[in-house]
Design an enzyme around this catalytic site. Structure first.
Site, PDB file in Angstrom:
ATOM      1  N   GLY A 208       1.547  -1.754  -0.104  1.00 20.09           N
ATOM      2  CA  GLY A 208       0.363  -0.299   0.025  1.00 20.09           C
ATOM      3  C   GLY A 208       0.577   0.892  -0.077  1.00 20.09           C
ATOM      4  O   GLY A 208       1.935   0.991  -0.342  1.00 20.09           O
ATOM      5  N   PRO A 210       2.103   5.060   1.248  1.00 20.37           N
ATOM      6  CA  PRO A 210       2.662   5.011   2.932  1.00 20.37           C
ATOM      7  C   PRO A 210       1.583   5.852   3.321  1.00 20.37           C
ATOM      8  O   PRO A 210       1.158   6.939   2.552  1.00 20.37           O
ATOM      9  CB  PRO A 210       4.544   5.987   2.054  1.00 20.37           C
ATOM     10  CG  PRO A 210       5.018   6.427   0.362  1.00 20.37           C
ATOM     11  CD  PRO A 210       3.381   5.382   0.252  1.00 20.37           C
ATOM     12  N   GLY A 211       1.204   5.448   4.315  1.00 18.03           N
ATOM     13  CA  GLY A 211       0.922   6.328   5.755  1.00 18.03           C
ATOM     14  C   GLY A 211      -0.579   5.217   6.179  1.00 18.03           C
ATOM     15  O   GLY A 211      -1.691   6.140   6.253  1.00 18.03           O
ATOM     16  N   THR A 212      -1.018   4.531   4.562  1.00 22.59           N
ATOM     17  CA  THR A 212      -2.077   4.096   4.874  1.00 22.59           C
ATOM     18  C   THR A 212      -2.383   2.800   6.239  1.00 22.59           C
ATOM     19  O   THR A 212      -3.018   2.261   6.248  1.00 22.59           O
ATOM     20  CB  THR A 212      -2.667   2.566   3.654  1.00 22.59           C
ATOM     21  OG1 THR A 212      -1.119   2.180   3.694  1.00 22.59           O
ATOM     22  CG2 THR A 212      -2.692   4.165   2.092  1.00 22.59           C
ATOM     23  N   GLY A 213      -1.147   2.422   7.088  1.00 19.47           N
ATOM     24  CA  GLY A 213      -1.132   1.381   7.884  1.00 19.47           C
ATOM     25  C   GLY A 213      -1.183   0.354   7.979  1.00 19.47           C
ATOM     26  O   GLY A 213      -1.941  -0.546   8.424  1.00 19.47           O
ATOM     27  N   THR A 215       2.044  -0.904   9.268  1.00 17.09           N
ATOM     28  CA  THR A 215       2.583  -1.139  10.035  1.00 17.09           C
ATOM     29  C   THR A 215       1.323  -1.356  11.608  1.00 17.09           C
ATOM     30  O   THR A 215       1.656  -1.935  11.995  1.00 17.09           O
ATOM     31  CB  THR A 215       3.553  -0.360  10.493  1.00 17.09           C
ATOM     32  OG1 THR A 215       4.502  -0.506   9.424  1.00 17.09           O
ATOM     33  CG2 THR A 215       4.525  -0.578  12.112  1.00 17.09           C
ATOM     34  N   HIS A 430      -4.596  36.144 -11.140  1.00 12.20           N
ATOM     35  CA  HIS A 430      -3.646  35.008 -11.293  1.00 12.20           C
ATOM     36  C   HIS A 430      -5.213  33.922 -10.983  1.00 12.20           C
ATOM     37  O   HIS A 430      -5.791  33.031 -11.644  1.00 12.20           O
ATOM     38  CB  HIS A 430      -2.062  34.510 -11.439  1.00 12.20           C
ATOM     39  CG  HIS A 430      -1.805  33.314 -11.137  1.00 12.20           C
ATOM     40  ND1 HIS A 430      -1.038  32.913 -12.412  1.00 12.20           N
ATOM     41  CD2 HIS A 430      -2.571  32.156 -10.778  1.00 12.20           C
ATOM     42  CE1 HIS A 430      -0.659  31.595 -12.658  1.00 12.20           C
ATOM     43  NE2 HIS A 430      -1.642  31.151 -11.331  1.00 12.20           N
ATOM     44  N   GLU A 431      -5.205  33.482  -9.708  1.00 12.11           N
ATOM     45  CA  GLU A 431      -5.891  32.607  -8.679  1.00 12.11           C
ATOM     46  C   GLU A 431      -7.621  33.018  -9.441  1.00 12.11           C
ATOM     47  O   GLU A 431      -8.140  32.258  -9.468  1.00 12.11           O
ATOM     48  CB  GLU A 431      -5.465  32.888  -6.979  1.00 12.11           C
ATOM     49  CG  GLU A 431      -4.391  33.146  -6.998  1.00 12.11           C
ATOM     50  CD  GLU A 431      -3.443  31.423  -7.549  1.00 12.11           C
ATOM     51  OE1 GLU A 431      -4.433  30.721  -7.601  1.00 12.11           O
ATOM     52  OE2 GLU A 431      -2.255  31.459  -7.389  1.00 12.11           O
ATOM     53  N   ASP A 506       1.794  25.746 -13.679  1.00 13.83           N
ATOM     54  CA  ASP A 506       0.310  25.401 -14.022  1.00 13.83           C
ATOM     55  C   ASP A 506       0.476  24.616 -15.506  1.00 13.83           C
ATOM     56  O   ASP A 506       0.080  23.521 -15.446  1.00 13.83           O
ATOM     57  CB  ASP A 506      -0.467  26.683 -14.233  1.00 13.83           C
ATOM     58  CG  ASP A 506      -1.252  26.998 -13.094  1.00 13.83           C
ATOM     59  OD1 ASP A 506      -1.092  26.408 -11.975  1.00 13.83           O
ATOM     60  OD2 ASP A 506      -1.034  28.376 -12.791  1.00 13.83           O
TER      61      ASP A 506
END
Length: 624
Positions: A208, A210-213, A215, A430-431, A506
């Site tokens: 999976g 990184p950070g999906t759980g 461990t 621009h924004e 962009d």
């Protein structure tokens, strides 16, 4: 954490022996020094009294040593007996010998060097220093030898629970938990499976982002299984010395067999399990020896009953094929990014540790955080708590979660950054150019927020968030995304007849998206539904040292022409929208200069749009 039975006690034999030897030598020196002083403890008289006694013919005999010490015998004036005495010549007296001869004193002499004990006392400090240095050196050598004996031993740690984690602490990932529950049930009730002839998988690979759980799931397995759980990182195997990694693999599986039934968890297995031949020229390096030993241990002649190998990685594509075949890692459990329902559950799990205001709606927060992993959601809750603590609040409110989400999505606001009015106005246009097309594109995701407050390296930011999770996108949605990406470029060209360097990111994103549409997703009519090698993954040594182009130069020109056509159409569509609604573009930019940040609802009220999904005034193009 278990105590390492191999570690033993620290080697203190040399240090203890040296200390005892030091005490014995000190005692002997003291005893002899005391006895020596006692044997020579004659009564001492002044040198002047000695000369007077010689002139009075009381001194019978003397012994003069070379260190100006006189020891002798004299008559006692009181009882006529004899007494012993000693005195020291304080200066070079040339008249002493003539006087003694004149008075008939028997004179003897003794030339003596320094005694053993005098020498020992003089050199004792040096001896003690040398003894201490020898003891320390021996201790270091013995410690190094002991460490060397442990060098090839496994660094796996036995999980002792700590704060016990179970599947109840893992929100979402129901399919992954179901697969792992089978493993746990087999370890607890093996007869139920062996009776029917079933074999439990030898290894389970958690795959999976990184950070999906991954461990966390492994820790939950340790908490649920109730069996020995050895955990180690893939990088703990590899050392600069050849053979150490393979030795540690052997020792790891030996520990597992002694503790069976047991689970061995290898985190980040790609550190040791990468495809063989990764060295230039296919060299047989230390990492390959370690991998070979792991392959043998997982499926070789050695009995491995009662051991299940659990591993985690976010790079399954670089693992050696022999490691992934049945008999080694039989199952690959995908630990995917959470969907909206799972995000809500994850937020609730992490928010249970902090005081949250009753008005906080986790469903709304989950809907506004698509694509976030469990680790990112945990960070969001923590950031919200930090915002609340900074404002001396007793609870974490909806506003704090909003600030935390904006920080994660858009970066840290650099409110102290000084920007000139001209540059701020150009940034606002621009924004505004990015934001306005959201309301005139049918397939674009809803606008979340637009801001001209510098965040990270950007002078402004515009963020759109989908209302629901989507796992694939249509060509229409992608084309609308290209229109939005060209918003800043088109606005600058329309208002100033010029462009700035702020369009760099962009244009890069737009070009990359268009090239994927052509080369990977077959969305260009002139090129056709053909996939061309436009891999984004980095070159992996040993597998694809060189990438070869699989199409001709004529095809390359057609691809470039198709990409340019898609980008040109998107740029023209964006310019048309901004030109037709120039008054709204000016109003939005002016308001951004004043308020700096506007959300979707504020823009709708400003531009006279109805609420979401009801259409826009003065246009027949539906808005979201």
């Amino acid at each position: 954490m278990n105590k390492n039975p191999r570690g033993g006690k620290k080697s203190r034999g040399t240090v203890d022996f040296g200390f005892i030897f030091f005490l014995v030598m000190l005692a002997i020196t003291g005893i002899f020094y005391f006895l020596n002083n006692k044997l020579t403890s004659l009564p001492e008289i002044p040198y002047s009294s000695f000369l007077s006694a010689v002139e009075a013919q009381q001194v019978l005999e003397v012994e003069i040593t070379n260190d100006y010490l006189i020891e002798g015998v004299m008559e006692s004036m009181e009882n006529g007996g004899h007494s012993f005495f000693k005195t020291v010549i304080p200066y070079n007296d040339d008249q002493l010998m003539p006087l003694l001869e004149e008075q008939g004193v028997k004179v003897t002499g003794l030339k003596k060097g320094p005694s053993f004990w005098d020498t020992l006392l003089d050199t004792l400090p040096l001896l003690l220093v040398m003894l201490l240095a020898f003891s320390l050196m021996m201790r270091q050598n013995m410690a190094a030898n002991a460490k060397g004996m442990q060098f090839g031993k496994s660094r796996a740690r036995l999980y002792n629970g700590g704060k016990k984690v179970t599947f109840a602490d893992v929100a979402g990932q129901e399919e992954a938990k179901a697969e792992l529950a089978d493993i746990i049930d087999f370890l607890k009730n093996p007869k139920k499976y062996t009776a029917i002839g079933a074999k439990i998988p030898t290894g389970v690979l958690l795959v999976g982002n990184p950070g999906t759980g991954k461990t966390l799931l492994a820790r939950a397995v340790a908490g649920e299984a109730g069996v020995s759980f050895l955990h180690i990182s893939g990088s703990d195997f590899v050392e600069m010395f050849v053979g150490v990694g393979a030795s540690r693999v052997r020792d790891l599986f030996e520990q597992g067999r002694r503790m069976a039934p047991a689970i061995i968890f290898i985190d980040e297995i790609d550190a040791v399990g990468r495809s063989r031949g990764a060295g230039v020229g296919g060299g047989h390096d230390e990492r390959e020896q370690t991998l070979n030993q792991m392959l043998v241990e997982m499926d070789g002649f050695e009995n491995k009953d009662g051991i299940i190998v659990l591993a985690a990685t976010n790079r399954p594509d670089v693992l050696d094929p022999a490691l992934l075949r049945p008999g080694r890692f039989d199952r690959q459990v995908t630990v995917a990014l959470p969907d909206m329902k799972e995000r809500k559950a994850i937020l609730a799990v992490h928010a249970a540790k902090v005081p949250v205001d009753s008005q906080v709606d986790f469903a709304r927060i989950a809907r506004a955080t698509p694509g976030m992993s469990g680790a990112e959601l945990s960070s969001l809750v923590n950031e919200a708590a930090l915002f609340a603590a900074g404002k001396n609040q007793e609870t974490v409110t909806e506003v704090d979660f909003e600030l935390a989400r904006d920080k994660l999505l858009m970066g840290v606001a650099r409110e102290s950054m000084v920007i000139s009015e001209k540059e701020k106005r150009m940034t606002a246009y621009h924004e505004a150019g990015h934001a306005l097309p959201y309301y005139y594109l049918e397939h674009a995701s809803p606008l979340h927020k637009v801001s001209v407050i510098p965040r990270g390296r950007a002078l402004g930011v515009t963020v759109g968030i989908p209302e629901e999770d989507s796992y694939s996108h249509t060509r229409s949605w992608l084309e609308d995304q290209l229109v939005i990406l060209f918003g800043g470029y088109a606005a600058e060209s329309l208002v100033y007849n010029d462009t700035t360097t702020g369009t760099q990111n962009d244009l890069h994103r737009a070009t990359e998206l268009a090239r994927r549409m052509v080369c990977q997703w077959g969305m260009a009519k002139d090129v056709g539904a053909v996939a061309y090698n436009q891999d984004d993954e980095p070159v992996f040594m040993g597998r694809d040292l060189v990438r070869h182009k699989t199409y001709s130069e004529e095809t390359a020109r057609r691809i470039d022409a198709a990409v340019e056509s898609i980008l040109g159409q998107a740029r023209q569509r964006c310019s048309d929208i901004l030109s037709q609604h120039r008054d709204q573009l000016d109003l939005l930019a002016t308001t951004l200069i004043e308020k700096e940040t506007l959300c979707d609802e504020e823009i709708r009220q400003l531009l006279g749009f109805d609420s979401r999904n009801s259409g826009a005034e003065s246009t027949d193009v539906p808005i979201l």
